[in-house]
Motif scaffolding. Sequence first.
Motif, PDB file in Angstrom:
ATOM      1  N   HIS A 289      -9.918   9.765   8.137  1.00  0.00           N
ATOM      2  CA  HIS A 289     -11.330   9.646   8.512  1.00  0.00           C
ATOM      3  C   HIS A 289     -11.540   8.989   9.878  1.00  0.00           C
ATOM      4  CE1 HIS A 289     -12.370  11.134   4.609  1.00  0.00           C
ATOM      5  NE2 HIS A 289     -11.616  10.220   4.046  1.00  0.00           N
ATOM      6  N   TYR A 290     -10.450   8.767  10.594  1.00  0.00           N
ATOM      7  CA  TYR A 290     -10.592   8.156  11.914  1.00  0.00           C
ATOM      8  C   TYR A 290     -10.741   9.227  12.984  1.00  0.00           C
ATOM      9  CZ  TYR A 290      -9.916   3.702   9.852  1.00  0.00           C
ATOM     10  OH  TYR A 290     -10.119   2.586   9.094  1.00  0.00           O
TER      11      TYR A 290
ATOM     12  N   LEU B 147     -18.675   0.730  16.128  1.00  0.00           N
ATOM     13  CA  LEU B 147     -18.719   1.197  14.737  1.00  0.00           C
ATOM     14  C   LEU B 147     -20.024   1.931  14.438  1.00  0.00           C
ATOM     15  CD1 LEU B 147     -17.010  -1.735  12.805  1.00  0.00           C
ATOM     16  CD2 LEU B 147     -16.097   0.542  13.247  1.00  0.00           C
TER      17      LEU B 147
ATOM     18  N   VAL C   8       0.795  -1.225   0.000  1.00  0.00           N
ATOM     19  CA  VAL C   8       0.000   0.000   0.000  1.00  0.00           C
ATOM     20  C   VAL C   8       0.839   1.293   0.000  1.00  0.00           C
ATOM     21  CG1 VAL C   8      -1.948   1.177   1.071  1.00  0.00           C
ATOM     22  CG2 VAL C   8      -1.838  -1.306   1.142  1.00  0.00           C
TER      23      VAL C   8
ATOM     24  N   ASP D  36     -15.215 -12.023  11.858  1.00  0.00           N
ATOM     25  CA  ASP D  36     -14.519 -11.594  10.644  1.00  0.00           C
ATOM     26  C   ASP D  36     -13.041 -11.359  10.911  1.00  0.00           C
ATOM     27  OD1 ASP D  36     -16.763 -11.688   9.098  1.00  0.00           O
ATOM     28  OD2 ASP D  36     -17.314  -9.590   9.448  1.00  0.00           O
TER      29      ASP D  36
ATOM     30  N   TYR E 207     -11.881 -14.247   3.203  1.00  0.00           N
ATOM     31  CA  TYR E 207     -13.176 -14.358   2.543  1.00  0.00           C
ATOM     32  C   TYR E 207     -13.510 -15.801   2.149  1.00  0.00           C
ATOM     33  CZ  TYR E 207     -12.118  -9.436   2.563  1.00  0.00           C
ATOM     34  OH  TYR E 207     -11.748  -8.180   2.963  1.00  0.00           O
TER      35      TYR E 207
ATOM     36  N   GLY F 113     -20.913   3.398   6.980  1.00  0.00           N
ATOM     37  CA  GLY F 113     -20.310   2.519   7.978  1.00  0.00           C
ATOM     38  C   GLY F 113     -18.866   2.158   7.677  1.00  0.00           C
TER      39      GLY F 113
ATOM     40  N   VAL G 257     -14.933   3.436   6.325  1.00  0.00           N
ATOM     41  CA  VAL G 257     -14.076   4.597   6.064  1.00  0.00           C
ATOM     42  C   VAL G 257     -12.798   4.217   5.313  1.00  0.00           C
ATOM     43  CG1 VAL G 257     -14.992   5.937   7.992  1.00  0.00           C
ATOM     44  CG2 VAL G 257     -12.980   4.519   8.355  1.00  0.00           C
ATOM     45  N   HIS G 258     -12.733   3.000   4.759  1.00  0.00           N
ATOM     46  CA  HIS G 258     -11.597   2.646   3.895  1.00  0.00           C
ATOM     47  C   HIS G 258     -11.725   3.452   2.594  1.00  0.00           C
ATOM     48  CE1 HIS G 258     -11.216  -1.028   6.388  1.00  0.00           C
ATOM     49  NE2 HIS G 258      -9.965  -1.046   5.982  1.00  0.00           N
ATOM     50  N   ASP G 259     -10.664   4.124   2.177  1.00  0.00           N
ATOM     51  CA  ASP G 259     -10.836   4.903   0.945  1.00  0.00           C
ATOM     52  C   ASP G 259      -9.646   4.873  -0.012  1.00  0.00           C
ATOM     53  OD1 ASP G 259      -9.086   6.480   2.372  1.00  0.00           O
ATOM     54  OD2 ASP G 259     -10.244   8.318   2.210  1.00  0.00           O
ATOM     55  N   ILE G 260      -8.613   4.101   0.311  1.00  0.00           N
ATOM     56  CA  ILE G 260      -7.436   4.096  -0.568  1.00  0.00           C
ATOM     57  C   ILE G 260      -7.779   3.520  -1.940  1.00  0.00           C
ATOM     58  CG2 ILE G 260      -5.127   3.149  -0.891  1.00  0.00           C
ATOM     59  CD1 ILE G 260      -4.774   3.279   2.149  1.00  0.00           C
TER      60      ILE G 260
ATOM     61  N   THR H 120     -16.606  -6.841   5.451  1.00  0.00           N
ATOM     62  CA  THR H 120     -17.687  -7.787   5.199  1.00  0.00           C
ATOM     63  C   THR H 120     -19.006  -7.228   5.727  1.00  0.00           C
ATOM     64  OG1 THR H 120     -15.977  -9.328   5.918  1.00  0.00           O
ATOM     65  CG2 THR H 120     -18.073 -10.270   5.256  1.00  0.00           C
TER      66      THR H 120
ATOM     67  N   PRO I 231     -18.180   5.440  13.089  1.00  0.00           N
ATOM     68  CA  PRO I 231     -17.603   4.614  12.015  1.00  0.00           C
ATOM     69  C   PRO I 231     -16.081   4.770  11.938  1.00  0.00           C
ATOM     70  CG  PRO I 231     -19.522   5.798  11.203  1.00  0.00           C
ATOM     71  CD  PRO I 231     -19.261   6.320  12.590  1.00  0.00           C
TER      72      PRO I 231
ATOM     73  N   ASP J 263      -3.263  10.163   4.875  1.00  0.00           N
ATOM     74  CA  ASP J 263      -3.882   9.369   3.805  1.00  0.00           C
ATOM     75  C   ASP J 263      -4.534   8.113   4.386  1.00  0.00           C
ATOM     76  OD1 ASP J 263      -2.976  11.219   2.059  1.00  0.00           O
ATOM     77  OD2 ASP J 263      -1.601   9.921   0.966  1.00  0.00           O
ATOM     78  N   TYR J 264      -3.887   7.542   5.389  1.00  0.00           N
ATOM     79  CA  TYR J 264      -4.450   6.346   6.009  1.00  0.00           C
ATOM     80  C   TYR J 264      -5.566   6.687   7.002  1.00  0.00           C
ATOM     81  CZ  TYR J 264      -0.590   3.339   4.397  1.00  0.00           C
ATOM     82  OH  TYR J 264       0.300   2.624   3.640  1.00  0.00           O
TER      83      TYR J 264
ATOM     84  N   ALA K 199     -11.947  -4.628  -1.480  1.00  0.00           N
ATOM     85  CA  ALA K 199     -11.223  -5.880  -1.254  1.00  0.00           C
ATOM     86  C   ALA K 199     -12.119  -7.122  -1.075  1.00  0.00           C
ATOM     87  CB  ALA K 199     -10.265  -5.724  -0.081  1.00  0.00           C
ATOM     88  N   PRO K 200     -13.215  -7.057  -0.303  1.00  0.00           N
ATOM     89  CA  PRO K 200     -13.975  -8.296  -0.099  1.00  0.00           C
ATOM     90  C   PRO K 200     -14.937  -8.638  -1.233  1.00  0.00           C
ATOM     91  CG  PRO K 200     -14.933  -6.527   1.205  1.00  0.00           C
ATOM     92  CD  PRO K 200     -13.747  -5.948   0.491  1.00  0.00           C
TER      93      PRO K 200
ATOM     94  N   PHE L 171     -15.003  -2.133   2.062  1.00  0.00           N
ATOM     95  CA  PHE L 171     -13.836  -2.947   2.420  1.00  0.00           C
ATOM     96  C   PHE L 171     -14.072  -3.881   3.601  1.00  0.00           C
ATOM     97  CE2 PHE L 171     -11.781  -0.461  -0.632  1.00  0.00           C
ATOM     98  CZ  PHE L 171     -10.614  -1.119  -0.972  1.00  0.00           C
TER      99      PHE L 171
ATOM    100  N   VAL M 184     -16.279   9.204   2.262  1.00  0.00           N
ATOM    101  CA  VAL M 184     -16.502   7.926   2.944  1.00  0.00           C
ATOM    102  C   VAL M 184     -17.789   7.968   3.763  1.00  0.00           C
ATOM    103  CG1 VAL M 184     -14.028   7.492   3.108  1.00  0.00           C
ATOM    104  CG2 VAL M 184     -15.197   8.604   5.007  1.00  0.00           C
ATOM    105  N   ASN M 185     -18.209   6.777   4.219  1.00  0.00           N
ATOM    106  CA  ASN M 185     -19.358   6.689   5.123  1.00  0.00           C
ATOM    107  C   ASN M 185     -20.573   7.408   4.519  1.00  0.00           C
ATOM    108  OD1 ASN M 185     -20.763   6.095   7.497  1.00  0.00           O
ATOM    109  ND2 ASN M 185     -20.043   7.934   8.541  1.00  0.00           N
TER     110      ASN M 185
END
Lengths: 221, 186
Positions: B134-135, B94, A62, B79, B65, A101, A103-106, A153, B98, B130-131, A182-183, A151, A127-128
Amino acid sequence: MTDEEILQLLYDETLVGNAPAVRDGVNEGLEQGLAPERMLYDGLIPSLEEVGARFERGDFFVPEMLIAARAMQGALDILRPLLAETGMAEVGTFLMGTVKGDVHDIGKNLCNIMLEGAGFHVIDLGVNVPPEKFIEQIEEHNPDIVGFSAFLTTTMPMFKANINALEKAGMREKVIVMVGGAPVTQEYADAVGADGYSADASAAVKKAKELLELRREKVPA
Amino acid sequence: MKAVVACGALALDVRRIARRRGWELKVIPVPALLHNHPERIDTAVTELMEGHDVVALAYGDCGTYGALDRLGFPRLEGDHCYDVFARAEVQLALEEEPGTYFLTDFLARTFEHTVWRELGLDRHPELCEDYFRHYTRVLWLAQRATPATRVAAERAAQRIGRPLVVREVGDAGLERQLEALLDRLG
Ligand code: B12
């Protein structure tokens, strides 16, 4: 430097994520009259495609992808207004967002860069993003395609929720739906009733163009 | 001796619980870094099973998965490892926010190596936003809130630049699941 040397520099420096060098290269190219489209199609995009290929092979992870994307973004910032001026035909409008729900955005951001590079007008909702927001923004921007990214499940089921919301709003036929993350698999995309899925950004561009052509053949403008 | 193949992020906890419960169990750890490359997990697990009487996998799905399930061994429900320890808390957290980033004891203690370095942030600290843009918070799901692990969790939250929230969830969630897996075997 010759035009060829500049294109090679853009390719090489994007690949290693050297943003300042890419920016300088673009500016030098512009000074000597190198066409913005050539820098994009013969330097920057092939390089980011190679980054994607190396990621798939496991040679890049990444961070390498992120620094390359940043370098490309820097170049796009310079080229964007010029490309618009030269009248590069807009392929279509793509509205993109990560589902509620999540917040993965890459992965999403990378798709956006490649889509924009390929001539799409990209509107990123971030996101979200809840279904209501997608609906509202589709109404406002009337995109050709809407993309949902997930991203986790636990957030994938939002694809279906979004599609249901589209149906309820009477918009499902109006817009092409693409999904990814990804999923996500082709099977899953089919099961929720999306029109398209792709595993990476390059494939997403190809798929988006393909779906758009199909749609335009069916519904002559 | 019966054996379980365990994610490196759970192996210490599995060993501690087995000792506490008096289970005779060999714990075979898989490098936790594979979390970032879930497509390689099933192969790594298969290779490590060789020569052992493996009865179960101490693994959640962990982004495979379904590939782990296809190996045909019972595994932990959930998961990922956050789910394994505290599924209800994770879901609730969450829903509340989120932008929650979770830590377990393992992740807190190994953060520099398993997260920071793996994500390239030692070489490219400029990528941190970048990572984590949003946290909004870091939530430590503590197994054992010792002072040393607390310091590590605080340092991790500081790295990301977000406030730390602590919930002491213990390891009962994992214990219950291990017990159920071993019970199934009789
Ligand atoms: C990087 C990463 C993160 C970063 C995310 C940063 C960001 N801003 O996005 C950080 C470290 C912050 C993170 C956090 C978490 N993560 Co994470 N993360 C990953 C990781 C390692 C890589 C994902 C990624 O970005 N890849 C890079 C992109 C470029 O690659 P890609 O996925 O192939 O993207 C392509 C396609 O998906 C496609 N695509 C993407 N979107 C779209 C949309 C459309 C429309 C189309 C057509 C295509 C498309 O094109 C992309 C570009 O080529 C994965 C594991 C893995 N290797 O997949 C885990 C993973 C996704 N994360 C996971 C988890 C559990 C978490 C956390 C819960 C962990 C925690 N400690 O709290 C949190 C999430 C909390 C929350 N509130 O959501 C799990 C999910 C498991 C599951 N079953 O749900 C995974 C699978 C790891 C694992 N092995 O368990 N994560």
